[in-house]
Enzyme design. Structure first.
Site, PDB file in Angstrom:
ATOM      1  N   LYS A 170       9.407  -2.767  -5.012  1.00 58.89           N
ATOM      2  CA  LYS A 170       8.779  -3.958  -5.520  1.00 58.89           C
ATOM      3  C   LYS A 170       8.417  -2.174  -7.274  1.00 58.89           C
ATOM      4  CE  LYS A 170       5.016  -0.994  -2.934  1.00 58.89           C
ATOM      5  NZ  LYS A 170       4.107  -1.689  -1.881  1.00 58.89           N
ATOM      6  N   ASP A 211      -4.542  -3.885   1.345  1.00 62.78           N
ATOM      7  CA  ASP A 211      -5.410  -4.266   0.877  1.00 62.78           C
ATOM      8  C   ASP A 211      -5.483  -6.073   0.452  1.00 62.78           C
ATOM      9  OD1 ASP A 211      -4.151  -3.805  -1.050  1.00 62.78           O
ATOM     10  OD2 ASP A 211      -5.094  -2.387  -2.092  1.00 62.78           O
ATOM     11  N   THR A 212      -4.534  -5.627  -0.075  1.00 64.61           N
ATOM     12  CA  THR A 212      -4.243  -7.629  -0.914  1.00 64.61           C
ATOM     13  C   THR A 212      -3.436  -8.457  -0.293  1.00 64.61           C
ATOM     14  OG1 THR A 212      -3.010  -6.952  -2.751  1.00 64.61           O
ATOM     15  CG2 THR A 212      -4.952  -7.006  -2.737  1.00 64.61           C
ATOM     16  N   ALA A 213      -2.064  -7.817   0.933  1.00 60.85           N
ATOM     17  CA  ALA A 213      -1.063  -8.070   1.536  1.00 60.85           C
ATOM     18  C   ALA A 213      -0.610  -8.833   0.874  1.00 60.85           C
ATOM     19  CB  ALA A 213      -1.962  -9.142   2.580  1.00 60.85           C
ATOM     20  N   GLY A 214       0.172  -8.792  -0.423  1.00 64.22           N
ATOM     21  CA  GLY A 214       1.166  -9.670  -1.353  1.00 64.22           C
ATOM     22  C   GLY A 214       1.968  -8.958  -1.371  1.00 64.22           C
ATOM     23  N   ASP A 254       3.886  -2.189   6.744  1.00 66.18           N
ATOM     24  CA  ASP A 254       3.098  -1.722   5.972  1.00 66.18           C
ATOM     25  C   ASP A 254       2.343  -0.523   6.055  1.00 66.18           C
ATOM     26  OD1 ASP A 254       2.909  -0.267   2.832  1.00 66.18           O
ATOM     27  OD2 ASP A 254       2.430  -2.746   2.273  1.00 66.18           O
ATOM     28  N   ARG A 301       4.327  -2.721  -9.162  1.00 70.62           N
ATOM     29  CA  ARG A 301       2.948  -3.400  -9.658  1.00 70.62           C
ATOM     30  C   ARG A 301       2.925  -3.270 -11.252  1.00 70.62           C
ATOM     31  NH1 ARG A 301       0.606  -2.965  -5.450  1.00 70.62           N
ATOM     32  NH2 ARG A 301       1.404  -1.209  -3.700  1.00 70.62           N
ATOM     33  N   HIS A 313      -3.676   7.789   6.032  1.00 74.04           N
ATOM     34  CA  HIS A 313      -2.960   7.572   5.445  1.00 74.04           C
ATOM     35  C   HIS A 313      -2.235   8.776   4.128  1.00 74.04           C
ATOM     36  CE1 HIS A 313      -0.003   5.997   1.937  1.00 74.04           C
ATOM     37  NE2 HIS A 313      -0.820   6.358   0.777  1.00 74.04           N
TER      38      HIS A 313
END
Length: 118
Positions: free
Chosen positions: A76, A106-109, A102, A78, A16
């Site tokens: 988006k 980590d959470t795929a939200g 993406d 947060r 990353h």
């Protein structure tokens, strides 16, 4: 830890935030986007648009540098740690094949909420 285990070289994939000095040994940093672009080119999907939640992340720009596909951006915000809310979709995806990419999941939200805007 790698040196203690006896490694003389590290192979990384799509870090990353690559930083020099992270390793004291030789590092080969590879990128997945050329392989992924070629894969989707061979799939011959109709009217593909890359949909990315981060316009400047490798997921959108890096992918596009190597491809023929237009970009749509997921706007988006947060609302909490590891919780994002999809606000808007910038770009045209109606009637197109949306390829959602993406860089960190980590959470795929965001990934789960994005298709509702497409």
């Amino acid at each position: 830890m790698l040196e203690t285990a006896g490694a003389s070289r590290a192979l990384t994939l799509d870090l990353h935030a690559p930083r020099s000095g992270l390793f004291r040994r030789a590092v080969d940093h590879l990128y997945a986007s050329p392989v992924l672009v070629e894969y989707f080119r061979h799939k011959k999907l109709p009217n593909v648009t890359v949909v990315s939640p981060d316009a400047v992340a490798w997921s959108g720009r890096g992918f596009l540098r190597r491809s023929w596909m237009p970009l749509a951006i997921v706007d988006k915000r947060r609302v909490d740690v590891d919780v994002s809310e999809v606000m808007h979709l910038i770009g045209e995806v109606r009637g197109r094949t949306a390829l959602i990419v993406d860089d960190i999941i980590d959470t795929a939200g965001t990934l789960v909420k994005t298709p509702k805007r497409c």
